[in-house]
Design a protein around this motif. Structure first.
Motif, PDB file in Angstrom:
ATOM      1  N   LEU A   2       0.857  -1.190   0.000  1.00  0.00           N
ATOM      2  CA  LEU A   2       0.000   0.000   0.000  1.00  0.00           C
ATOM      3  C   LEU A   2       0.895   1.243   0.000  1.00  0.00           C
ATOM      4  CD1 LEU A   2      -2.745  -1.096   2.574  1.00  0.00           C
ATOM      5  CD2 LEU A   2      -3.010  -0.869   0.097  1.00  0.00           C
ATOM      6  N   PRO A   3       0.420   2.356  -0.560  1.00  0.00           N
ATOM      7  CA  PRO A   3       1.278   3.549  -0.633  1.00  0.00           C
ATOM      8  C   PRO A   3       1.733   3.992   0.757  1.00  0.00           C
ATOM      9  CG  PRO A   3      -0.756   3.866  -1.900  1.00  0.00           C
ATOM     10  CD  PRO A   3      -0.920   2.596  -1.131  1.00  0.00           C
ATOM     11  N   SER A   4       3.002   4.319   0.874  1.00  0.00           N
ATOM     12  CA  SER A   4       3.538   4.817   2.148  1.00  0.00           C
ATOM     13  C   SER A   4       3.283   6.324   2.240  1.00  0.00           C
ATOM     14  CB  SER A   4       5.040   4.561   2.223  1.00  0.00           C
ATOM     15  OG  SER A   4       5.698   5.388   1.279  1.00  0.00           O
ATOM     16  N   ASP A   5       3.455   6.868   3.420  1.00  0.00           N
ATOM     17  CA  ASP A   5       3.290   8.314   3.605  1.00  0.00           C
ATOM     18  C   ASP A   5       4.289   9.087   2.741  1.00  0.00           C
ATOM     19  OD1 ASP A   5       1.287   7.779   5.358  1.00  0.00           O
ATOM     20  OD2 ASP A   5       2.476   8.165   7.178  1.00  0.00           O
ATOM     21  N   ASP A   6       5.532   8.587   2.671  1.00  0.00           N
ATOM     22  CA  ASP A   6       6.561   9.258   1.866  1.00  0.00           C
ATOM     23  C   ASP A   6       6.171   9.295   0.396  1.00  0.00           C
ATOM     24  OD1 ASP A   6       8.055   9.679   4.047  1.00  0.00           O
ATOM     25  OD2 ASP A   6       9.609   8.176   3.596  1.00  0.00           O
ATOM     26  N   GLU A   7       5.654   8.172  -0.037  1.00  0.00           N
ATOM     27  CA  GLU A   7       5.268   8.033  -1.439  1.00  0.00           C
ATOM     28  C   GLU A   7       4.113   8.983  -1.765  1.00  0.00           C
ATOM     29  OE1 GLU A   7       4.208   3.905  -1.871  1.00  0.00           O
ATOM     30  OE2 GLU A   7       5.504   3.916  -3.632  1.00  0.00           O
ATOM     31  N   ARG A   8       3.158   9.050  -0.861  1.00  0.00           N
ATOM     32  CA  ARG A   8       2.033   9.982  -1.064  1.00  0.00           C
ATOM     33  C   ARG A   8       2.542  11.420  -1.043  1.00  0.00           C
ATOM     34  NH1 ARG A   8      -2.957   7.872  -1.136  1.00  0.00           N
ATOM     35  NH2 ARG A   8      -3.339   5.827  -0.186  1.00  0.00           N
ATOM     36  N   ALA A   9       3.516  11.683  -0.167  1.00  0.00           N
ATOM     37  CA  ALA A   9       4.069  13.031  -0.102  1.00  0.00           C
ATOM     38  C   ALA A   9       4.789  13.365  -1.412  1.00  0.00           C
ATOM     39  CB  ALA A   9       5.028  13.148   1.078  1.00  0.00           C
ATOM     40  N   HIS A  10       5.492  12.384  -1.978  1.00  0.00           N
ATOM     41  CA  HIS A  10       6.161  12.627  -3.263  1.00  0.00           C
ATOM     42  C   HIS A  10       5.136  12.938  -4.352  1.00  0.00           C
ATOM     43  CE1 HIS A  10       8.594  12.429  -6.810  1.00  0.00           C
ATOM     44  NE2 HIS A  10       7.817  11.469  -7.281  1.00  0.00           N
ATOM     45  N   VAL A  11       4.082  12.113  -4.428  1.00  0.00           N
ATOM     46  CA  VAL A  11       3.039  12.372  -5.434  1.00  0.00           C
ATOM     47  C   VAL A  11       2.456  13.764  -5.190  1.00  0.00           C
ATOM     48  CG1 VAL A  11       0.779  11.648  -6.311  1.00  0.00           C
ATOM     49  CG2 VAL A  11       2.528   9.932  -5.820  1.00  0.00           C
ATOM     50  N   GLY A  12       2.227  14.088  -3.923  1.00  0.00           N
ATOM     51  CA  GLY A  12       1.717  15.421  -3.580  1.00  0.00           C
ATOM     52  C   GLY A  12       2.642  16.535  -4.069  1.00  0.00           C
ATOM     53  N   SER A  13       3.948  16.294  -3.964  1.00  0.00           N
ATOM     54  CA  SER A  13       4.915  17.339  -4.348  1.00  0.00           C
ATOM     55  C   SER A  13       4.914  17.579  -5.860  1.00  0.00           C
ATOM     56  CB  SER A  13       6.323  16.956  -3.876  1.00  0.00           C
ATOM     57  OG  SER A  13       6.846  15.932  -4.708  1.00  0.00           O
ATOM     58  N   LEU A  14       4.462  16.579  -6.619  1.00  0.00           N
ATOM     59  CA  LEU A  14       4.408  16.739  -8.085  1.00  0.00           C
ATOM     60  C   LEU A  14       3.217  17.576  -8.531  1.00  0.00           C
ATOM     61  CD1 LEU A  14       5.129  13.054  -9.236  1.00  0.00           C
ATOM     62  CD2 LEU A  14       6.753  14.956  -9.079  1.00  0.00           C
ATOM     63  N   MET A  15       2.285  17.797  -7.611  1.00  0.00           N
ATOM     64  CA  MET A  15       1.019  18.439  -7.973  1.00  0.00           C
ATOM     65  C   MET A  15       1.179  19.949  -8.099  1.00  0.00           C
ATOM     66  SD  MET A  15      -1.040  15.928  -8.402  1.00  0.00           S
ATOM     67  CE  MET A  15       0.142  14.624  -8.729  1.00  0.00           C
ATOM     68  N   GLN A  16       1.870  20.363  -9.150  1.00  0.00           N
ATOM     69  CA  GLN A  16       2.011  21.777  -9.475  1.00  0.00           C
ATOM     70  C   GLN A  16       1.121  22.068 -10.676  1.00  0.00           C
ATOM     71  OE1 GLN A  16       3.719  23.557  -7.396  1.00  0.00           O
ATOM     72  NE2 GLN A  16       4.487  21.758  -6.293  1.00  0.00           N
ATOM     73  N   PRO A  17       0.330  23.132 -10.611  1.00  0.00           N
ATOM     74  CA  PRO A  17      -0.601  23.394 -11.717  1.00  0.00           C
ATOM     75  C   PRO A  17       0.136  23.716 -13.008  1.00  0.00           C
ATOM     76  CG  PRO A  17      -0.515  25.269 -10.221  1.00  0.00           C
ATOM     77  CD  PRO A  17       0.271  24.175  -9.570  1.00  0.00           C
ATOM     78  N   GLN A  18      -0.439  23.316 -14.114  1.00  0.00           N
ATOM     79  CA  GLN A  18       0.067  23.689 -15.434  1.00  0.00           C
ATOM     80  C   GLN A  18      -1.139  24.209 -16.230  1.00  0.00           C
ATOM     81  OE1 GLN A  18       1.530  25.062 -17.895  1.00  0.00           O
ATOM     82  NE2 GLN A  18       3.361  23.791 -17.581  1.00  0.00           N
ATOM     83  N   PHE A  19      -1.264  25.513 -16.321  1.00  0.00           N
ATOM     84  CA  PHE A  19      -2.451  26.099 -16.941  1.00  0.00           C
ATOM     85  C   PHE A  19      -2.192  26.711 -18.316  1.00  0.00           C
ATOM     86  CE2 PHE A  19      -4.293  26.734 -12.420  1.00  0.00           C
ATOM     87  CZ  PHE A  19      -4.883  25.468 -12.460  1.00  0.00           C
ATOM     88  N   GLU A  20      -0.960  26.534 -18.860  1.00  0.00           N
ATOM     89  CA  GLU A  20      -0.708  26.972 -20.241  1.00  0.00           C
ATOM     90  C   GLU A  20      -1.535  26.085 -21.169  1.00  0.00           C
ATOM     91  OE1 GLU A  20       1.822  29.243 -21.628  1.00  0.00           O
ATOM     92  OE2 GLU A  20       1.528  30.022 -19.584  1.00  0.00           O
ATOM     93  N   PRO A  21      -2.320  26.671 -22.074  1.00  0.00           N
ATOM     94  CA  PRO A  21      -3.128  25.816 -22.955  1.00  0.00           C
ATOM     95  C   PRO A  21      -2.263  24.787 -23.690  1.00  0.00           C
ATOM     96  CG  PRO A  21      -3.763  28.114 -23.213  1.00  0.00           C
ATOM     97  CD  PRO A  21      -2.543  28.104 -22.330  1.00  0.00           C
ATOM     98  N   GLY A  22      -2.672  23.531 -23.626  1.00  0.00           N
ATOM     99  CA  GLY A  22      -1.980  22.467 -24.355  1.00  0.00           C
ATOM    100  C   GLY A  22      -0.771  21.899 -23.646  1.00  0.00           C
TER     101      GLY A  22
END
Ligand SMILES: [Fe+2]
Ligand SMILES: [Fe+2]
Length: 470
Positions: A425-445
């Protein structure tokens, strides 16, 4: 045809039933308050390219346009009535379906509708923060499309409660907006809907695995002898297909991007390069699949047997089962942990295992997407395959509730489980890493670095289309 001149768009002749119309117009502002408070955070002033139902027919049922979400035309849409429809299963098989609720089944039907209805707002609430970290405008639009349609699914169930269950139906409709996902005092009814959806990988897994439970529940209710329920579920299933597409293609794009990063950096461990490791994706699969399996309830269920006998809830595509659809003289198998501590097969009257039959079809459906993701890996030359864990893995409901089972189907002691579960099952560290990737990209395309672009846009628009006007 759907009447959009009404305050509540509908194809159920609401204008001819003033009492019901007034009751629903009373509920409408409360729904809008809920949307403002618990629906997507931000983006309420932006124009979003959304699909709205305009007809319930086979072709051309949807219209796409830019719309502000609070102005979305939530409404009540039932598939067309089939003339002379008959009950397809159970003790009343062959009799005409019901247009009103029979008194003896009132409590059970209300319960089925409340449980289904509760899941709809319950899936919007945990997703409300995701807009801020969308990997692209295309994805942002898909999130909001799923959210507004789950809102419409709530309308579908609330219409039935108001229209067919009188006073207690109205109370239940109000309670739909009072329970909240993860609320310690008034949680949503089913466990999986009280879990967080903290990141976009979780969102794609949720739409793949948990919305797919919705597909199977709606499919089972589409068989119902209560015709208005059957017709409303039939139409909801059309909308639901897109939600599962969002999940299947979303996970597929993460897999594809990971494979690219693996090749580029010549490593399995792409996390330092801004990607999601395949091992992490597998652990997310394990988590979301097992939690979603619990939504089917105990595989052996007296309630489900009674619902089946009464004609309230059938199996998915009931008419495609190669049996008598009565199931009094039919047996079926399911898995249990036997006295020896090993997994064995138990044979029971098939009616007792209706939940199991529904869930087995769900598992087969889930496996199709997994095979597609594996094809993506094979085409990229990556020698790894994802698998669905064993049905006994990580279960809180049903025959395996009190047992620890590994993803490959071995019954484990508590100590063995504790020693290994961290790898499954996902570890806390792993979830934190996925969380850290969550940067918005709003440039069209453009896409965030952890996910590949989709192969095509929505409704024949290009991928770089302005799906959300920011
Ligand atoms: Fe839904
Ligand atoms: Fe859905």
């Amino acid at each position: 045809m759907i009447d959009y001149s009404e305050r509540i768009p509908n194809n159920v002749g609401l204008a001819d039933d003033r009492r019901l119309q007034r009751a629903l117009e009373n509920w409408q502002p409360r729904f809008q308050d809920w949307w403002a408070e618990m629906g997507p955070e931000g983006f309420q002033e932006q124009d979003v390219y959304l699909r709205t139902a305009v007809d319930v027919g086979q072709e051309g049922w949807a219209h796409f346009d830019h719309v502000r979400m609070p102005e979305y035309r939530w409404g009540i849409f039932l598939s067309d009535q089939q003339p002379d429809r008959r009950i397809g299963f159970g003790d009343n098989k062959g009799r005409p379906v019901w247009q009103e609720v029979p008194g003896e089944f009132r409590t059970d039907l209300r319960r089925l509708i409340v449980v289904q209805g509760d899941t709809e707002p319950a899936s919007v609430e945990p997703q409300r923060h995701l807009g801020a970290t969308a990997p692209s405008r295309y994805d942002l639009r898909n999130l909001f499309q799923v959210n507004v349609e789950e809102g419409r699914h709530l309308w579908a169930m609330v219409y039935l409660l108001h229209g067919y269950f009188g006073r207690d139906g109205r109370d239940e409709a109000d309670a739909m907006l009072e329970r909240h996902s993860g609320d310690p005092d008034e949680p949503r009814i089913l466990g999986a809907f009280n879990e967080k959806t903290p990141d976009w990988l979780s969102f794609f897994m949720f739409t793949y695995f948990t919305d797919r439970d919705g597909k199977y529940q709606l499919g089972a209710l589409r068989e119902s002898a209560f015709d208005p329920l059957s017709r409303t579920c039939d139409f909801m299933l059309k909308e639901e297909a897109h939600h599962m597409f969002v999940g299947a293609s979303g996970v597929g794009r993460v897999v594809q991007r990971t494979a690219e990063l693996m090749r580029e950096h010549d490593t399995d461990h792409v996390a330092p390069h801004g990607g999601v490791d395949l091992a992490t994706i597998q652990r997310y699969i394990n988590c979301h699949y097992s939690v979603s399996m619990d939504l089917f309830g105990s595989e052996r269920s007296t309630n489900a047997a009674n619902y089946y006998a009464a004609g309230l809830k059938g199996r998915f595509n009931e008419d495609q089962f190669d049996d008598d659809h009565v199931l009094t003289d039919v047996e079926a198998d399911h898995l249990v942990v036997g006295d020896t501590g090993r997994i064995t097969t138990e044979t029971l009257p098939a009616r007792a295992l209706v939940n199991h039959a529904l869930r087995r079809d769900y598992t087969e459906d889930c496996a199709k997407g997994v095979r597609r993701w594996n094809r993506t890996l094979a085409e990229a030359g990556v020698d790894v395959e994802f698998t669905l864990p064993h049905e006994g893995f990580n279960r809180a409901v049903g025959a395996f509730r009190d047992h620890h089972v590994s993803p490959d189907g071995r019954v484990l002691s508590d100590a063995e489980w504790e020693a290994s579960v961290g790898g499954w099952l996902p570890s806390d560290d792993e979830r934190a890493h996925v969380g850290s990737l969550m940067q918005p990209q709003f440039e069209p395309g453009k896409m965030a670095g952890w996910i590949a672009p989709p192969s095509r846009g929505i409704n024949t628009q290009p991928v770089d289309y302005e799906y959300v006007k920011l």
